[in-house]
Design an enzyme around this catalytic site. Structure first.
Site, short mmCIF file in Angstrom:
data_model
loop_
_atom_site.label_atom_id
_atom_site.label_comp_id
_atom_site.label_asym_id
_atom_site.label_seq_id
_atom_site.Cartn_x
_atom_site.Cartn_y
_atom_site.Cartn_z
N THR A 1 0.80 -1.24 0.00
CA THR A 1 0.00 0.00 0.00
C THR A 1 0.83 1.29 0.00
O THR A 1 0.31 2.35 0.33
CB THR A 1 -0.98 0.05 1.20
OG1 THR A 1 -0.21 0.04 2.42
CG2 THR A 1 -1.95 -1.12 1.19
N TRP A 2 2.09 1.20 -0.35
CA TRP A 2 2.86 2.44 -0.50
C TRP A 2 2.33 3.17 -1.74
O TRP A 2 2.10 2.53 -2.77
CB TRP A 2 4.35 2.10 -0.68
CG TRP A 2 5.23 3.29 -0.88
CD1 TRP A 2 5.17 4.49 -0.24
CD2 TRP A 2 6.34 3.38 -1.79
NE1 TRP A 2 6.17 5.32 -0.68
CE2 TRP A 2 6.90 4.66 -1.64
CE3 TRP A 2 6.92 2.49 -2.71
CZ2 TRP A 2 8.01 5.10 -2.38
CZ3 TRP A 2 8.02 2.91 -3.44
CH2 TRP A 2 8.56 4.20 -3.27
N GLN B 1 11.69 -7.70 5.05
CA GLN B 1 11.03 -7.20 3.83
C GLN B 1 12.07 -6.45 2.99
O GLN B 1 12.64 -5.45 3.44
CB GLN B 1 9.87 -6.28 4.20
CG GLN B 1 9.10 -5.83 2.98
CD GLN B 1 7.89 -4.96 3.28
OE1 GLN B 1 7.70 -3.94 2.65
NE2 GLN B 1 7.08 -5.37 4.23
N LEU C 1 7.02 -5.63 -8.93
CA LEU C 1 6.83 -5.11 -10.30
C LEU C 1 7.75 -3.90 -10.51
O LEU C 1 7.50 -3.06 -11.38
CB LEU C 1 5.35 -4.75 -10.53
CG LEU C 1 4.37 -5.93 -10.33
CD1 LEU C 1 2.92 -5.48 -10.44
CD2 LEU C 1 4.65 -7.05 -11.35
N ASP D 1 0.19 -4.96 3.77
CA ASP D 1 1.41 -4.31 4.25
C ASP D 1 1.27 -2.80 4.18
O ASP D 1 0.87 -2.24 3.17
CB ASP D 1 2.61 -4.74 3.39
CG ASP D 1 3.90 -4.06 3.85
OD1 ASP D 1 4.38 -4.41 4.95
OD2 ASP D 1 4.41 -3.17 3.14
N TYR E 1 3.49 5.68 5.34
CA TYR E 1 2.80 5.62 4.03
C TYR E 1 1.54 6.48 3.96
O TYR E 1 1.07 6.79 2.86
CB TYR E 1 2.37 4.18 3.69
CG TYR E 1 3.48 3.21 3.37
CD1 TYR E 1 4.81 3.60 3.31
CD2 TYR E 1 3.18 1.87 3.11
CE1 TYR E 1 5.81 2.67 3.02
CE2 TYR E 1 4.17 0.95 2.80
CZ TYR E 1 5.48 1.36 2.78
OH TYR E 1 6.46 0.44 2.49
P1 NAP Z 1 5.16 -2.68 -7.18
O1 NAP Z 1 4.14 -3.48 -6.48
O2 NAP Z 1 6.41 -3.31 -7.63
O3 NAP Z 1 4.53 -1.95 -8.43
C1 NAP Z 1 3.41 -1.11 -8.33
C2 NAP Z 1 3.11 -0.59 -9.73
O4 NAP Z 1 2.73 -1.70 -10.57
C3 NAP Z 1 1.97 0.40 -9.76
O5 NAP Z 1 2.27 1.36 -10.74
C4 NAP Z 1 0.79 -0.47 -10.18
O6 NAP Z 1 -0.18 0.28 -10.89
C5 NAP Z 1 1.44 -1.44 -11.12
N1 NAP Z 1 0.70 -2.69 -11.19
C6 NAP Z 1 0.14 -3.40 -10.18
N2 NAP Z 1 -0.44 -4.50 -10.65
C7 NAP Z 1 -0.25 -4.51 -11.98
C8 NAP Z 1 -0.61 -5.39 -13.02
N3 NAP Z 1 -1.29 -6.51 -12.77
N4 NAP Z 1 -0.24 -5.09 -14.30
C9 NAP Z 1 0.47 -3.96 -14.56
N5 NAP Z 1 0.85 -3.08 -13.61
C10 NAP Z 1 0.49 -3.36 -12.33
O7 NAP Z 1 5.58 -1.39 -6.33
P2 NAP Z 1 5.81 -0.95 -4.84
O8 NAP Z 1 4.63 -0.21 -4.38
O9 NAP Z 1 7.13 -0.29 -4.83
O10 NAP Z 1 5.99 -2.28 -3.98
C11 NAP Z 1 4.90 -2.98 -3.46
C12 NAP Z 1 4.76 -2.80 -1.95
O11 NAP Z 1 5.95 -3.15 -1.28
C13 NAP Z 1 4.53 -1.35 -1.50
O12 NAP Z 1 3.25 -0.90 -1.80
C14 NAP Z 1 4.87 -1.45 -0.05
O13 NAP Z 1 3.82 -2.05 0.68
C15 NAP Z 1 6.10 -2.35 -0.12
N6 NAP Z 1 7.37 -1.58 -0.20
C16 NAP Z 1 8.17 -1.61 0.89
C17 NAP Z 1 9.36 -0.91 0.88
C18 NAP Z 1 10.24 -0.96 2.10
O14 NAP Z 1 11.17 -0.17 2.21
N7 NAP Z 1 9.98 -1.88 3.01
C19 NAP Z 1 9.76 -0.18 -0.24
C20 NAP Z 1 8.94 -0.20 -1.36
C21 NAP Z 1 7.74 -0.91 -1.32
P3 NAP Z 1 -1.58 0.67 -10.21
O15 NAP Z 1 -1.25 1.25 -8.87
O16 NAP Z 1 -2.13 1.67 -11.18
O17 NAP Z 1 -2.42 -0.56 -10.12
#
Ligand code: NAP
Length: 289
Positions: free
Chosen positions: A20-21, A155, A186, A42, A47
């Site tokens: 949910t970031w 994580q 992704l 998460d 966030y």
């Molecule tokens: P991600 O999940 O790798 O990618 C999100 C992107 O992918 C968004 O633009 C989303 O678009 C797109 N997307 C999602 N499903 C899709 C699909 N089926 N087809 C095409 N595109 C798709 O990015 P993230 O937010 O960096 O990582 C996920 C989670 O990990 C975060 O939300 C957070 O909870 C956690 N995180 C943790 C840290 C840490 O330091 N611990 C750092 C980064 C992230 P839409 O939003 O338009 O659907």
């Protein structure tokens, strides 16, 4: 939905949860994910999404595995306890399933931080203790500083174009039964993965399997032992697609192609050490917390 063990806790986690970031899409996509078996959400105090999750889980709290994080600037005991209380309030619940240290903070004694985390478990506010963005050396320090409980998860970033955890961290976590929660499966922006796939391997595998390219990328992540992932999606369509990324298994040949034909980064131990030193330096200067 496929499930995996959370360390040796006896708890089964959905292999695909909900990140949910940068999430601003309200409760509907979250509720859809939960109904499709991704009842592992998460978030983090930083966030700004704890409130919407609190709304989404009203009435179904018991079916959800809720993970949030405390920011490094709150790693002193009193601050950490106050952060947990504030998260509980925003999440509208009386316990957090997994409370994670968001990044290491080298300026606060780890014994004080882990002691406060253990206190939260002892008084029922937290079920399990996790960390995030910890190198192997950080994990060892954290584990050593704990007297009653264990670190059950780390994580970290992992996707087809950033495979840094393969340089030692993944092996270490598998060996010590620490569940890896892969963030950014992704690459935070899916087109970045496509740009490194010059031979269109992902598209070809997706077409052959009647899956989408994102499902192939997510399935590649969870093909690793002891690893679950938390893609973030803002639409019901993306959430459904991601939840259905666990119902098949890539073949050894497909995995070989994905591993060999896509350009990726894998930072080695020297680079990781230098990055750790840089982070320490910035934190001692009062930055990067
Ligand atoms: P991600 O999940 O790798 O990618 C999100 C992107 O992918 C968004 O633009 C989303 O678009 C797109 N997307 C999602 N499903 C899709 C699909 N089926 N087809 C095409 N595109 C798709 O990015 P993230 O937010 O960096 O990582 C996920 C989670 O990990 C975060 O939300 C957070 O909870 C956690 N995180 C943790 C840290 C840490 O330091 N611990 C750092 C980064 C992230 P839409 O939003 O338009 O659907």
């Amino acid at each position: 939905m496929d499930h995996k063990n959370l360390a040796k806790t006896g708890v089964l986690l959905p292999a695909i949860g909900l990140g949910t970031w940068q999430y601003k899409a309200g409760i509907e996509p979250l509720r859809t994910g939960i109904s499709l078996g991704a009842g592992f959400i998460d978030t983090a105090e930083s966030y700004g999404t704890e409130e919407v999750i609190g709304q989404a889980i009203q009435g179904i709290r018991k079916n959800i595995f809720l993970a949030t994080k405390v920011s490094p600037r709150h790693f002193r005991r009193a601050d950490l306890i106050a952060s947990a209380e504030a998260s509980l309030k925003r999440l509208r619940t009386d316990y957090i399933d997994l409370y994670q240290l968001h990044w290491p903070n080298y300026t606060v004694p780890i014994e004080e931080t882990m002691g406060a985390m253990e206190e939260l478990v002892d008084n029922g506010k937290v079920r399990f203790i996790g960390v995030s963005n910890f190198f192997v050396s950080d994990l060892k320090r954290a584990q050593k500083a704990m007297s009653k409980h264990k670190v059950v998860s780390n994580q970290v970033r992992y996707n087809l174009i950033d495979r840094t955890i393969e340089s030692g961290l993944l092996d270490y976590c598998q060996q010590w039964n620490i569940t890896v929660i892969a963030h950014s499966p992704l690459a935070n922006e899916f087109s970045l993965i496509g740009a490194e796939d010059r031979k269109q391997v992902i598209n070809k595998i997706a077409q052959a399997r009647t899956k989408t390219p994102a499902q192939i990328a997510i399935n590649w992540c969870i093909s690793k032992k002891g690893l679950v992932t938390i893609p973030k999606a803002s639409s019901v369509k993306h959430v459904k697609e991601n939840c259905e990324a666990a119902d098949f298994q890539l073949s050894p040949e497909e995995l070989r192609l994905l591993n060999q034909e896509i350009n990726y980064r894998c930072r080695g131990s020297v680079e990781l050490y230098l990055r750790q030193i840089a982070r320490k330096g910035l934190q001692y200067m009062g930055k990067n917390q």
